[in-house]
Motif scaffolding. Structure first.
Motif, PDB file in Angstrom:
ATOM      1  N   GLN A 152     107.097  52.502  20.812  1.00  0.00           N
ATOM      2  CA  GLN A 152     106.432  51.491  19.979  1.00  0.00           C
ATOM      3  C   GLN A 152     104.928  51.643  20.136  1.00  0.00           C
ATOM      4  O   GLN A 152     104.425  51.808  21.247  1.00  0.00           O
ATOM      5  CB  GLN A 152     106.860  50.087  20.400  1.00  0.00           C
ATOM      6  N   ASP A 153     104.184  51.598  19.056  1.00  0.00           N
ATOM      7  CA  ASP A 153     102.738  51.798  19.051  1.00  0.00           C
ATOM      8  C   ASP A 153     102.038  50.438  19.128  1.00  0.00           C
ATOM      9  O   ASP A 153     102.049  49.683  18.163  1.00  0.00           O
ATOM     10  CB  ASP A 153     102.343  52.550  17.775  1.00  0.00           C
ATOM     11  N   LEU A 154     101.435  50.126  20.278  1.00  0.00           N
ATOM     12  CA  LEU A 154     100.716  48.865  20.469  1.00  0.00           C
ATOM     13  C   LEU A 154      99.349  49.161  21.066  1.00  0.00           C
ATOM     14  O   LEU A 154      99.243  49.869  22.063  1.00  0.00           O
ATOM     15  CB  LEU A 154     101.487  47.920  21.386  1.00  0.00           C
ATOM     16  N   PHE A 155      98.280  48.632  20.447  1.00  0.00           N
ATOM     17  CA  PHE A 155      96.926  48.826  20.969  1.00  0.00           C
ATOM     18  C   PHE A 155      96.065  47.678  20.472  1.00  0.00           C
ATOM     19  O   PHE A 155      96.194  47.241  19.331  1.00  0.00           O
ATOM     20  CB  PHE A 155      96.341  50.161  20.500  1.00  0.00           C
ATOM     21  N   SER A 156      95.161  47.190  21.329  1.00  0.00           N
ATOM     22  CA  SER A 156      94.202  46.172  20.916  1.00  0.00           C
ATOM     23  C   SER A 156      92.869  46.468  21.583  1.00  0.00           C
ATOM     24  O   SER A 156      92.816  46.938  22.727  1.00  0.00           O
ATOM     25  CB  SER A 156      94.686  44.768  21.300  1.00  0.00           C
ATOM     26  N   THR A 157      91.787  46.214  20.854  1.00  0.00           N
ATOM     27  CA  THR A 157      90.461  46.445  21.417  1.00  0.00           C
ATOM     28  C   THR A 157      90.184  45.491  22.572  1.00  0.00           C
ATOM     29  O   THR A 157      89.436  45.831  23.495  1.00  0.00           O
ATOM     30  CB  THR A 157      89.393  46.261  20.329  1.00  0.00           C
ATOM     31  N   ARG A 158      90.774  44.294  22.548  1.00  0.00           N
ATOM     32  CA  ARG A 158      90.575  43.338  23.643  1.00  0.00           C
ATOM     33  C   ARG A 158      91.150  43.880  24.952  1.00  0.00           C
ATOM     34  O   ARG A 158      90.496  43.842  26.002  1.00  0.00           O
ATOM     35  CB  ARG A 158      91.221  41.995  23.302  1.00  0.00           C
ATOM     36  N   SER A 159      92.373  44.404  24.894  1.00  0.00           N
ATOM     37  CA  SER A 159      92.980  44.938  26.114  1.00  0.00           C
ATOM     38  C   SER A 159      92.238  46.179  26.597  1.00  0.00           C
ATOM     39  O   SER A 159      92.083  46.388  27.807  1.00  0.00           O
ATOM     40  CB  SER A 159      94.449  45.267  25.861  1.00  0.00           C
ATOM     41  N   ALA A 160      91.750  47.009  25.662  1.00  0.00           N
ATOM     42  CA  ALA A 160      90.991  48.193  26.056  1.00  0.00           C
ATOM     43  C   ALA A 160      89.683  47.809  26.730  1.00  0.00           C
ATOM     44  O   ALA A 160      89.265  48.428  27.718  1.00  0.00           O
ATOM     45  CB  ALA A 160      90.726  49.070  24.833  1.00  0.00           C
ATOM     46  N   CYS A 161      89.017  46.780  26.211  1.00  0.00           N
ATOM     47  CA  CYS A 161      87.760  46.331  26.810  1.00  0.00           C
ATOM     48  C   CYS A 161      87.993  45.770  28.210  1.00  0.00           C
ATOM     49  O   CYS A 161      87.184  45.968  29.121  1.00  0.00           O
ATOM     50  CB  CYS A 161      87.105  45.282  25.914  1.00  0.00           C
ATOM     51  N   ASP A 162      89.109  45.069  28.410  1.00  0.00           N
ATOM     52  CA  ASP A 162      89.422  44.537  29.731  1.00  0.00           C
ATOM     53  C   ASP A 162      89.663  45.647  30.743  1.00  0.00           C
ATOM     54  O   ASP A 162      89.467  45.455  31.946  1.00  0.00           O
ATOM     55  CB  ASP A 162      90.656  43.629  29.653  1.00  0.00           C
ATOM     56  N   ILE A 163      90.086  46.810  30.276  1.00  0.00           N
ATOM     57  CA  ILE A 163      90.344  47.928  31.175  1.00  0.00           C
ATOM     58  C   ILE A 163      89.049  48.559  31.666  1.00  0.00           C
ATOM     59  O   ILE A 163      88.895  48.868  32.852  1.00  0.00           O
ATOM     60  CB  ILE A 163      91.220  48.987  30.471  1.00  0.00           C
ATOM     61  N   ILE A 164      88.079  48.740  30.778  1.00  0.00           N
ATOM     62  CA  ILE A 164      86.896  49.519  31.120  1.00  0.00           C
ATOM     63  C   ILE A 164      85.746  48.678  31.667  1.00  0.00           C
ATOM     64  O   ILE A 164      84.883  49.209  32.358  1.00  0.00           O
ATOM     65  CB  ILE A 164      86.400  50.304  29.891  1.00  0.00           C
ATOM     66  N   ARG A 165      85.722  47.376  31.387  1.00  0.00           N
ATOM     67  CA  ARG A 165      84.560  46.584  31.786  1.00  0.00           C
ATOM     68  C   ARG A 165      84.639  46.169  33.255  1.00  0.00           C
ATOM     69  O   ARG A 165      85.700  46.173  33.877  1.00  0.00           O
ATOM     70  CB  ARG A 165      84.435  45.340  30.902  1.00  0.00           C
ATOM     71  N   VAL A 166      83.474  45.779  33.782  1.00  0.00           N
ATOM     72  CA  VAL A 166      83.377  45.287  35.155  1.00  0.00           C
ATOM     73  C   VAL A 166      83.766  43.814  35.186  1.00  0.00           C
ATOM     74  O   VAL A 166      83.286  43.022  34.371  1.00  0.00           O
ATOM     75  CB  VAL A 166      81.945  45.478  35.696  1.00  0.00           C
ATOM     76  N   LYS A 167      84.647  43.454  36.099  1.00  0.00           N
ATOM     77  CA  LYS A 167      85.112  42.068  36.209  1.00  0.00           C
ATOM     78  C   LYS A 167      84.175  41.267  37.123  1.00  0.00           C
ATOM     79  O   LYS A 167      83.668  41.776  38.118  1.00  0.00           O
ATOM     80  CB  LYS A 167      86.535  42.012  36.780  1.00  0.00           C
TER      81      LYS A 167
END
Length: 289
Positions: A152-167
């Motif tokens: 299944q193809d699932l992608f969101s820019t929100r989840s991608a941003c949460d991966i790369i940004r500093v928390k």
């Protein structure tokens, strides 16, 4: 999607920061907090804007995801150019003709690491793609054949941003400070007060500017600092005393403004109109101070 030079991103970020902090008489006002700390979600102490570097990385991740999952002309061209129609995990550096393809390649290992396939649609490699928590099968067993499963193809820019940004650490009472019922200027002022980003005399002195500090709201002309202006000063104390009396709350005279704010928010509640008003009233009073 075009690769944006670092100089352009830096100039745009400076323009955004100048717009946020303001300009007076064609002179930039002091930036009391670093721009990268503003470019985080509100619940982590930022103002909810996106950093341009992160936005561009997310766009390349999105493009990489489309290469991995879609049967488009771009995906076919990419596989033929960089991996000779093999699996993308076997891609090697040095086979790119431009900065664009290099950026697209750099995001694919992260996508493969952070994603997990679900059995649904489209074709995927049983050997190289990750569809279990332990990683792809090629890292554990040596498969001779190349079976295919459905994903299944699932992608969101929100989840991608949460991966790369500093928390950053979570901010307390953010739902009341950035409440939709409050005007934006009040929420921003409350945010500035929370992080000591107001231009009180004490903060100006920390910049090395020698000034004589004097609070005009006090008979004793006390030194002007944040807690004095918003909590312990003569005018602030008198105003808080009246607000507490109107709301029927016990007033504690010897209390810093942050401690008072935390105690006030604990009295707020979304279960009643009085509770909601209590949560909003603190920011309004601080803004008027």
């Amino acid at each position: 999607m075009v690769h944006m030079p670092k100089t352009m991103k830096r100039k745009l970020s400076n323009m955004f920061a100048n717009f946020f902090w303001g300009v007076e008489d064609q002179k930039k006002k002091r930036h009391w907090r670093a721009w990268n700390k503003l470019c985080v979600p509100c619940d982590e102490g930022g103002v909810g804007v996106r950093d341009l570097d992160e936005v561009q990385q997310v766009m390349f991740l999105k493009f990489g995801w489309q290469l991995l999952t879609q049967d488009s002309l771009w995906a076919k061209f990419f596989c033929a150019k960089c991996v000779k129609n093999s699996h993308v995990s076997l891609m090697q550096e040095g086979r790119f003709g431009s900065q664009f393809w290099m950026n697209a390649f750099q995001g694919i290992p992260l996508l493969l690491q952070k994603s997990q396939w679900k059995v649904r649609q489209e074709n995927v490699s049983l050997r190289y793609d990750k569809f279990t928590e332990d990683g792809p099968l090629c890292s554990r067993v040596n498969l001779i054949t190349e079976p295919l499963i459905r994903v299944q193809d699932l992608f969101s820019t929100r989840s991608a941003c949460d991966i790369i940004r500093v928390k950053f650490p979570k901010m307390d009472n953010v739902d009341w400070i950035w409440n939709n019922l409050l005007p934006g200027k009040i929420s921003i002022y409350m945010w500035k007060a929370y992080f000591n980003c107001l231009s009180v005399d004490e903060n100006v002195r920390k910049l090395g500017i020698p000034i004589v500090s004097c609070c005009n709201c006090c008979e004793t002309h006390h030194c002007e600092y944040l807690n004095h202006v918003l909590g312990s000063g003569d005018f602030a104390s008198a105003l808080w005393r009246k607000v507490y009396a109107k709301m029927g709350f016990p007033f504690v005279a010897i209390q810093g403004w942050k401690e008072r704010s935390a105690a006030w928010f604990r009295l707020a509640s979304r279960q009643s109109q009085v509770g909601i008003l209590t949560g909003l009233l603190l920011s309004i009073v601080v803004w008027r101070l």
